[in-house]
Scaffold this active site. Structure first.
Site, PDB file in Angstrom:
ATOM      1  CG  ASP A   1     -21.739  49.364   1.781  1.00  0.00           C
ATOM      2  OD1 ASP A   1     -22.261  48.514   1.035  1.00  0.00           O
ATOM      3  OD2 ASP A   1     -20.599  49.820   1.594  1.00  0.00           O
TER       4      ASP A   1
ATOM      5  CB  SER B   1     -30.038  58.139   6.876  1.00  0.00           C
ATOM      6  OG  SER B   1     -31.219  58.352   7.606  1.00  0.00           O
TER       7      SER B   1
ATOM      8  CG  HIS C   1     -27.578  50.093  -5.397  1.00  0.00           C
ATOM      9  ND1 HIS C   1     -26.999  50.194  -6.641  1.00  0.00           N
ATOM     10  CD2 HIS C   1     -26.710  50.699  -4.542  1.00  0.00           C
ATOM     11  CE1 HIS C   1     -25.843  50.832  -6.544  1.00  0.00           C
ATOM     12  NE2 HIS C   1     -25.647  51.145  -5.269  1.00  0.00           N
TER      13      HIS C   1
END
EC number: 4.1.1.65
Length: 409
Positions: free
Chosen positions: A191, A378, A267
């Site tokens: 995200d 981050s 991911h």
């Protein structure tokens, strides 16, 4: 000397007419008896006390002088920065393009002097402190309200389930909360918000529009070893040409910023094989979009973990960039990785190869597979080669979720 002074004072009391008319003899005698013990004190005591009384306030004033100067200077600079940001927002509303105003060397050096690594380690330990059962809901609810967290997507919605802040930050999602796009070859690994994307030109990568960083400084020098998936390039070739392994391909990049309220796991963005890891210990400055527009080569200053390998079109890399309070970067299949550790010094890097005599290929990753996690939020930077007809399905500044398409052929 003190005795003579007291005697003169008593003679004055006895000799001056106005005092004799207003004081009785026994009152003057009592006053002289009360002053009599002072005769025994050395005159040095009077001088010492006077010096202490008169010099102490002067010293206090001198010690407090730098404080208002510091407050005035810091407040003035902060006010100036806020005014600059306000002016930029107003110009953006008018549709005018604003050239980036970069931080000076002294400003970067001053920021880097802040012990952000130590503070981040302290924050990490604080996050691991178990909260009392009654305190968990109010603490997490405040965080949810502040950063707009959507707990309906969480695998466990009950806030009492998370024993500490670290567990809450690393919460997992429901299985169907992020469907992985199967039509496009590269998906978003996390995200976040798209800061920039496009082709890499002249060995410079844009962290945001108009602000670049060196590709070689970011990834580190390419030293050829037999376990790396790409061959060595001639010394006259540019660094970019060393990464592009197939004729007709181009080098592309994409920068994704994860806010504190985003899902913190990342991911695999495609089917690829990870063959090498390079860890850069560094600063832990903030990487929010405002700082990315202000500090050139921000990502090169910060601690980061670079995973390199190859996919069906050649070279592929994913870099997890650390930030303030995000000293911990975890890669699930790499147990030897320890980020923001006191034993690592800035300005260096350490390499680790996943290619061994028993495993000549490395670590295979499937698109959408769990790869790693941050402890707060981050940035992830993808740099990869692909044919010239590769197209990004993105807009700068857009919000994106894990599993959505980044681009395809």
């Amino acid at each position: 000397m003190a005795t003579s002074v007291v005697h003169r004072f008593l003679r004055l009391l006895h000799g001056v007419a106005p005092w004799r008319s207003s004081f009785h003899h026994h009152e003057i005698t009592a006053l002289s008896q009360s002053l009599q013990p002072l005769w025994k004190l050395p005159f040095r005591a009077f001088r010492t006390d006077a010096r202490k009384i008169h010099t102490a306030p002067a010293r206090t004033t001198f010690l407090l002088r730098p404080l208002p100067i510091l407050l005035a200077t810091g407040g003035g600079y902060a006010g100036y920065r806020q005014y600059e940001k306000y002016r930029e927002r107003e110009l953006e509303k008018l549709g005018l393009e604003i050239p980036p105003k970069l931080a000076g060397h002294w400003e970067v050096a001053l920021y880097k002097s802040v012990p952000t690594r130590l503070l981040s380690r302290a924050w990490g330990r604080l996050n691991q402190v178990e909260l009392p059962h009654w305190l968990r809901r109010p603490v997490y609810s405040l965080y949810i309200w502040t950063f707009g967290v959507n707990m309906k997507e969480a695998a466990v919605e009950d806030l009492h389930h998370y024993r500490n802040l670290s567990e809450f930050f690393r919460r997992k999602l429901k299985p169907q909360a992020r469907p992985v796009c199967g039509l496009h070859s590269v998906i978003s690994p996390s995200d976040g918000r798209i800061l920039n994307f496009g082709q890499v030109k002249n060995c410079e990568v844009e962290q945001v529009k108009g602000v670049t960083y060196s590709l070689e400084s970011f990834l580190g020098p390419r030293t050829y070893t037999e376990d790396l998936p790409f061959p060595p390039a001639a010394s006259c070739d540019s660094f970019k040409n060393q990464l592009v392994t197939r004729e007709g391909n181009e080098l592309y990049h994409c920068v994704i910023y994860l806010a504190p309220g985003d899902y913190h796991c990342f991911h695999s963005p495609t089917d690829w094989t990870v063959s090498h890891r390079r860890h850069f210990p560094g600063s832990l400055m903030s990487v929010n979009p405002g700082m990315a527009r202000w500090i050139k080569e921000l990502f090169c200053h910060n601690e980061r973990v670079v995973l390199t390998g190859d996919w069906k079109h050649g070279f592929f890399s994913l870099t997890a960039v650390g930030a303030t309070n995000v000293g911990s970067i975890r890669i699930y299949f790499d147990r030897d990785l320890h980020t923001n550790s006191p034993r690592h010094s800035k300005g260096s890097y350490n390499d680790f190869s996943f290619v061994t005599h028993t495993n000549r290929e490395g670590v295979p990753m499937r698109k959408g597979e769990h790869l790693g996690e941050f402890n707060l939020g981050s940035t992830i930077v993808l740099i990869f080669e692909a044919p010239k007809d590769f197209n990004f399905q993105l807009k700068t500044g857009q919000k994106i979720r894990f599993g959505e398409a980044l681009g395809s052929l």
